[in-house]
Design an enzyme around this catalytic site. Structure first.
Site, PDB file in Angstrom:
ATOM      1  N   LYS A   1      26.699  38.313  45.481  1.00  0.00           N
ATOM      2  CA  LYS A   1      26.726  37.727  46.828  1.00  0.00           C
ATOM      3  C   LYS A   1      25.493  38.093  47.654  1.00  0.00           C
ATOM      4  O   LYS A   1      25.036  37.339  48.474  1.00  0.00           O
ATOM      5  CB  LYS A   1      27.973  38.220  47.574  1.00  0.00           C
ATOM      6  CG  LYS A   1      29.241  37.493  47.160  1.00  0.00           C
ATOM      7  CD  LYS A   1      29.632  36.432  48.195  1.00  0.00           C
ATOM      8  CE  LYS A   1      30.600  35.418  47.627  1.00  0.00           C
ATOM      9  NZ  LYS A   1      31.914  35.958  47.346  1.00  0.00           N
TER      10      LYS A   1
HETATM   11  N1  GLU Z   1      37.845  34.918  44.522  1.00  0.00           N
HETATM   12  C1  GLU Z   1      37.218  35.359  43.316  1.00  0.00           C
HETATM   13  C2  GLU Z   1      35.725  35.484  43.526  1.00  0.00           C
HETATM   14  O1  GLU Z   1      35.185  34.949  44.479  1.00  0.00           O
HETATM   15  C3  GLU Z   1      37.440  34.412  42.147  1.00  0.00           C
HETATM   16  C4  GLU Z   1      38.835  34.436  41.697  1.00  0.00           C
HETATM   17  C5  GLU Z   1      39.148  33.650  40.427  1.00  0.00           C
HETATM   18  O2  GLU Z   1      38.448  32.697  40.076  1.00  0.00           O
HETATM   19  O3  GLU Z   1      40.164  33.989  39.842  1.00  0.00           O
HETATM   20  O4  GLU Z   1      35.085  36.158  42.746  1.00  0.00           O
END
Ligand code: GLU
Length: 284
Positions: free
Chosen positions: A257
């Site tokens: 990120k």
């Molecule tokens: N929310 C998770 C992320 O941004 C991804 C979750 C998933 O794909 O199971 O890394």
């Protein structure tokens, strides 16, 4: 077929997210299915409405569309609580008051100064709170899954992999009970500050949205064993999984990120087109 993209609004989307979202949409489209979006914002300390708005904007720009309203995890805390209640009543959870440094110290002790064993959730919990007397009511505390009890309760942890895991795992994947106990251990299912966890929320939400194919990065392959176990414990269907390659920078490091340089917004500002992004991630 129903696929999904489930970003957390804790930073800008980068090329890796674009790949994941486009792939999930493409696969659904080819099968005449549907693509859904879900906002994973249980971490209130890191989620920002501004990042969420940027996610919608970047995804629209990439040409993606999804049905409204969008599922948002922060709206679903009572559902997570209800599932925790069921697991608590079956004696599968216990409260844990350990601090991170206590866990590390206890996990390092038997390794004689070596590195403690880690699993998909970091250091394997050494079990300090497992055998403390359990309160009658489920407390507002961190709650851990008793992994040994949990795997003893279910038949088999197995799923169908249509993509591949980090070591090329594909097809029917069976995760032995022993590996769940020693390689994953008693993971936290409810964090004190969240009342839930990524694992519990994602499992319940994929089921609630009727997701039949989970398309996501290979970095989550090991977490899938946890999600399948939770599906078995909670009587939920197991989707098919498609773990995909990770987009890396030129030094081979996985994008994170904080890699603003590879943010979609940055490429947009520099005049890239959505087609350029598809080419960059190898989907053109
Ligand atoms: N929310 C998770 C992320 O941004 C991804 C979750 C998933 O794909 O199971 O890394």
């Amino acid at each position: 077929m129903i696929t999904r993209f489930a970003p957390s609004p804790t930073g800008p989307l980068h090329l890796g997210h674009a790949y994941s979202a486009l792939l999930a949409r493409d696969i659904a489209q080819r099968a005449g299915g549907r693509f859904l979006l879900r906002i994973e914002d249980i971490d209130r300390s890191r989620s920002r409405p501004g990042w969420e708005a940027q996610i919608f904007d970047d995804l629209h720009w990439l040409g993606l569309t999804w049905p409204l309203p969008v599922m948002r995890q922060s709206d679903r805390l009572p559902f997570y609580r209800a599932a925790l209640d069921r697991l608590w009543e079956r004696g599968l959870l216990y409260p844990c008051s350990c601090r991170r440094r206590d866990i590390l110290a206890a996990a390092e002790a038997p390794q004689e100064g070596g590195t403690p064993l880690t699993g998909p959730d970091g250091v394997i919990y050494p079990g300090t709170c497992r055998n403390r007397p359990r309160p009658a009511e489920m407390p507002e505390d961190a709650l851990r899954l008793n992994m040994k009890k949990a795997v003893d309760t279910v038949d088999e942890v197995s799923f169908l992999e249509e993509g591949s895991g980090p070591s090329g795992e594909t097809g029917r994947i069976v995760v032995p009970a022993e590996e769940m106990i020693s390689g994953i251990g008693d993971i936290v299912l409810a964090r004190r500050d969240m009342g839930t966890s990524y694992h519990l929320a994602v499992t319940l939400d994929d089921a609630a949205q009727g997701i039949s194919l989970v398309v996501r990065g290979r970095d989550l392959f090991e977490a899938t064993a946890i999600h399948v176990l939770l599906q078995r414990l909670l009587g939920l269907p197991t989707p098919v999984y498609h773990h995909h390659r990770l987009i890396r920078d030129e030094t081979g490091k996985r994008l994170a990120k904080r890699d603003d340089a590879r943010a979609i917004a940055r490429y947009r500002a520099e005049g890239a087109t959505p087609e350029d992004i598809r080419t960059m991630v190898g989907l053109a």
